[in-house]
Design an enzyme around this catalytic site. Structure first.
Site, PDB file in Angstrom:
ATOM      1  N   PHE A 144     109.005 123.628 -98.876  1.00 61.48           N
ATOM      2  CA  PHE A 144     109.577 122.291 -98.707  1.00 61.48           C
ATOM      3  C   PHE A 144     109.393 121.890 -97.248  1.00 61.48           C
ATOM      4  O   PHE A 144     109.709 122.670 -96.338  1.00 61.48           O
ATOM      5  CB  PHE A 144     111.054 122.288 -99.089  1.00 61.48           C
ATOM      6  CG  PHE A 144     111.635 120.912 -99.163  1.00 61.48           C
ATOM      7  CD1 PHE A 144     111.307 120.073-100.210  1.00 61.48           C
ATOM      8  CD2 PHE A 144     112.495 120.451 -98.186  1.00 61.48           C
ATOM      9  CE1 PHE A 144     111.830 118.784-100.286  1.00 61.48           C
ATOM     10  CE2 PHE A 144     113.022 119.167 -98.245  1.00 61.48           C
ATOM     11  CZ  PHE A 144     112.689 118.332 -99.301  1.00 61.48           C
ATOM     12  N   ASP A 219     114.771 130.925 -99.115  1.00 60.09           N
ATOM     13  CA  ASP A 219     115.387 129.628 -99.401  1.00 60.09           C
ATOM     14  C   ASP A 219     115.629 129.572-100.910  1.00 60.09           C
ATOM     15  O   ASP A 219     114.681 129.632-101.700  1.00 60.09           O
ATOM     16  CB  ASP A 219     114.458 128.494 -98.954  1.00 60.09           C
ATOM     17  CG  ASP A 219     115.038 127.103 -99.187  1.00 60.09           C
ATOM     18  OD1 ASP A 219     115.859 126.942-100.118  1.00 60.09           O
ATOM     19  OD2 ASP A 219     114.653 126.177 -98.453  1.00 60.09           O
ATOM     20  N   TYR A 244     123.967 121.118-103.839  1.00 57.73           N
ATOM     21  CA  TYR A 244     123.927 119.824-104.532  1.00 57.73           C
ATOM     22  C   TYR A 244     122.898 119.762-105.652  1.00 57.73           C
ATOM     23  O   TYR A 244     122.821 118.755-106.363  1.00 57.73           O
ATOM     24  CB  TYR A 244     123.703 118.675-103.552  1.00 57.73           C
ATOM     25  CG  TYR A 244     122.494 118.783-102.661  1.00 57.73           C
ATOM     26  CD1 TYR A 244     121.226 118.482-103.137  1.00 57.73           C
ATOM     27  CD2 TYR A 244     122.635 119.149-101.332  1.00 57.73           C
ATOM     28  CE1 TYR A 244     120.124 118.570-102.317  1.00 57.73           C
ATOM     29  CE2 TYR A 244     121.535 119.232-100.491  1.00 57.73           C
ATOM     30  CZ  TYR A 244     120.276 118.937-100.986  1.00 57.73           C
ATOM     31  OH  TYR A 244     119.182 119.024-100.163  1.00 57.73           O
ATOM     32  N   LYS A 245     122.097 120.801-105.854  1.00 56.58           N
ATOM     33  CA  LYS A 245     121.122 120.783-106.938  1.00 56.58           C
ATOM     34  C   LYS A 245     121.734 121.437-108.178  1.00 56.58           C
ATOM     35  O   LYS A 245     122.629 120.874-108.808  1.00 56.58           O
ATOM     36  CB  LYS A 245     119.835 121.472-106.498  1.00 56.58           C
ATOM     37  CG  LYS A 245     119.129 120.805-105.318  1.00 56.58           C
ATOM     38  CD  LYS A 245     117.838 121.509-104.967  1.00 56.58           C
ATOM     39  CE  LYS A 245     117.231 121.011-103.669  1.00 56.58           C
ATOM     40  NZ  LYS A 245     116.758 119.631-103.724  1.00 56.58           N
ATOM     41  N   ARG A 393     108.276 115.847-112.095  1.00 59.65           N
ATOM     42  CA  ARG A 393     109.120 117.039-112.185  1.00 59.65           C
ATOM     43  C   ARG A 393     110.264 116.810-113.172  1.00 59.65           C
ATOM     44  O   ARG A 393     110.907 115.749-113.166  1.00 59.65           O
ATOM     45  CB  ARG A 393     109.729 117.387-110.822  1.00 59.65           C
ATOM     46  CG  ARG A 393     108.748 117.730-109.737  1.00 59.65           C
ATOM     47  CD  ARG A 393     109.462 118.374-108.559  1.00 59.65           C
ATOM     48  NE  ARG A 393     110.633 117.616-108.128  1.00 59.65           N
ATOM     49  CZ  ARG A 393     111.498 118.042-107.206  1.00 59.65           C
ATOM     50  NH1 ARG A 393     111.332 119.217-106.633  1.00 59.65           N
ATOM     51  NH2 ARG A 393     112.523 117.287-106.852  1.00 59.65           N
TER      52      ARG A 393
END
Length: 434
Positions: A144, A219, A244-245, A393
């Site tokens: 990322f 990560d 938050y995912k 996605r």
């Protein structure tokens, strides 16, 4: 495809290629009741939990409680009376249970990018003491971007010949036959590739990194809450991730940082704020880091967002991550099977690995007009997201996504592609966030 009742690797059941069969799978799903733990708009299929998880039931009420009672009535007393001061460690223990961290190894704090800066700096300083000839930070070319940016910023601060080098995913998966030289001090890897959904074997990869003399930082943004993670069992050194995912903590909810017990006190982190001080309320003019994981805190925490994040974390106290993983694989098997069967006459390619051991909890497909196709899908109330180049996605959050949702999504994609419903101006206009 593999269904939860079949068990992973328990043979090859007949393909599921009709909606009625998907509904029957939903009816038999042992995680079905957890869908009631989340609030989604009627008529919405939400497949973007890999970017922002759905709102847990009780999140708004918890926010109101903090605002009206703990802040409104308790005021500053709530740092003690409502346990605000202890929230980073309290939530850290809950995250540790999800990622296999062990007690006293995790705190919830700051953002993923900031936490990565902290642990990467600490790891480099440890290596500077143990192996000063090593000055390279190795990370994935497809990491990322924020992770790469933070590492680039770190080496600017470190100076003295430090550099960031990029390595391809294929090299990582092969065990670093070329890239892991004796110059490498630290390797920073994302456990699941954010774009393709490719999963890396944490234990094998960490062992290869250690054999090469480097430290391993992971990560976990796209794996925590979506699949089984065992940081301690894999021998990892440090890890970061967000809430938050898949952990459903809310937009911008705080991230977490994990450090192995062996390394927690080797060096203090670079952002030496007062919350990481051994005695923060002594107000000493010089910094002395706290013992253990608390030294990775920096400044005053965002109590409202942290309190709401706890609601999402508490859901995981009622689930077995093995069941979550089994359903995730079954959902993605079904998605891939349906794409192969129903969209093969279009320029669509599945870029997510088909092997279970190499797959996270999303399915990514490409199409030359991927942005417009996703826009058309979203107007139907089926929400995924788009990433350059050409990648659609679909995050499969097993706690609230069902098999019929997958069927309906691929059927809608078929109609959009067959009838070129994406080919209108409204679906080609991009906002600030894509």
């Amino acid at each position: 495809m593999t269904t939860p009742s079949d068990g992973l690797g328990a043979g090859s059941p007949a393909p599921v290629l009709d909606r009625a069969a998907c509904v029957r799978l939903d009816d038999a799903d042992p995680l079905r009741s957890l869908r009631d733990e989340f609030l989604l708009p009627p008529g919405t299929i939400y497949l973007d939990g890999n970017s922002l998880g759905a709102r847990p039931t009780g999140a708004a009420e918890r926010a109101q409680e903090v605002i009206a009672e703990e802040w409104g009535t308790g005021l500053i007393r709530s740092w003690n009376d409502a346990g605000w001061f202890d929230l980073p460690a309290k939530l850290g223990e809950k995250v540790a249970g999800i990622v296999g961290g062990g007690a006293g190894t995790t705190v919830v704090t700051d953002t993923t990018s900031i936490n990565l800066f902290k642990v990467a700096s600490a790891a480099c300083r440890i290596q500077a003491a143990d192996a000063p000839e090593r000055s390279v930070i190795l990370t994935q070319r497809e990491n990322f971007p924020s992770d790469i940016y933070m590492l680039e910023g770190l080496v600017e601060q470190l100076g003295d010949g430090y550099e960031v080098r990029l390595v391809d995913d294929a090299e990582v998966a092969a065990g670093f036959p070329n890239a892991l030289t004796d110059e490498v001090a630290v390797v920073v890897l994302t456990h699941v590739n954010y774009r393709t959904g490719r999963l890396f074997d944490m234990a094998e990869t960490t062992a290869a990194i250690h054999a090469g003399g480097a430290l391993a930082i992971w990560d976990l943004c796209h794996s925590a809450g979506a699949l089984e993670v065992d940081l301690a069992g894999a021998g990892a050194d440090m890890a970061v991730g967000c809430t938050y995912k898949f952990l459903n903590g809310g937009p911008g909810s705080p991230a977490f940082v994990w450090v192995s017990e062996a390394l927690q006190t080797r060096f203090s982190q670079p952002l030496s704020g007062w919350w990481g001080h051994r005695q923060p309320f002594e107000m000493e003019p010089s910094y002395t880091p706290a013992d253990g994981i608390r030294r990775y805190l920096t400044g005053t925490q965002g109590i409202l967002s942290m309190s709401v994040a706890e609601v999402g974390l508490d859901v995981f106290g009622r689930v077995d991550m093995a069941d979550v993983r089994a359903k995730s694989l079954a959902l993605s098997d079904l998605f891939i099977e349906l794409v192969d069967a129903r969209l093969s006459h279009h320029p669509v390619e599945v870029v997510t690995p088909r092997e279970h051991a190499a797959r996270g909890s999303q399915v990514s497909i490409t199409h030359p007009e991927g942005f417009a196709v996703m826009s058309a899908l979203i107007t139907r109330g089926i929400i995924g997201d788009y990433r350059e180049p050409e990648v659609l996605r679909f995050g499969l959050t097993p706690l609230y996504v069902g098999y019929a949702d997958v069927w309906d999504t691929v059927e809608a994609l078929r109609e959009i592609l067959d009838d070129r419903l994406w080919d209108v101006p409204q679906h080609k206009v991009r906002g600030a966030v894509t």
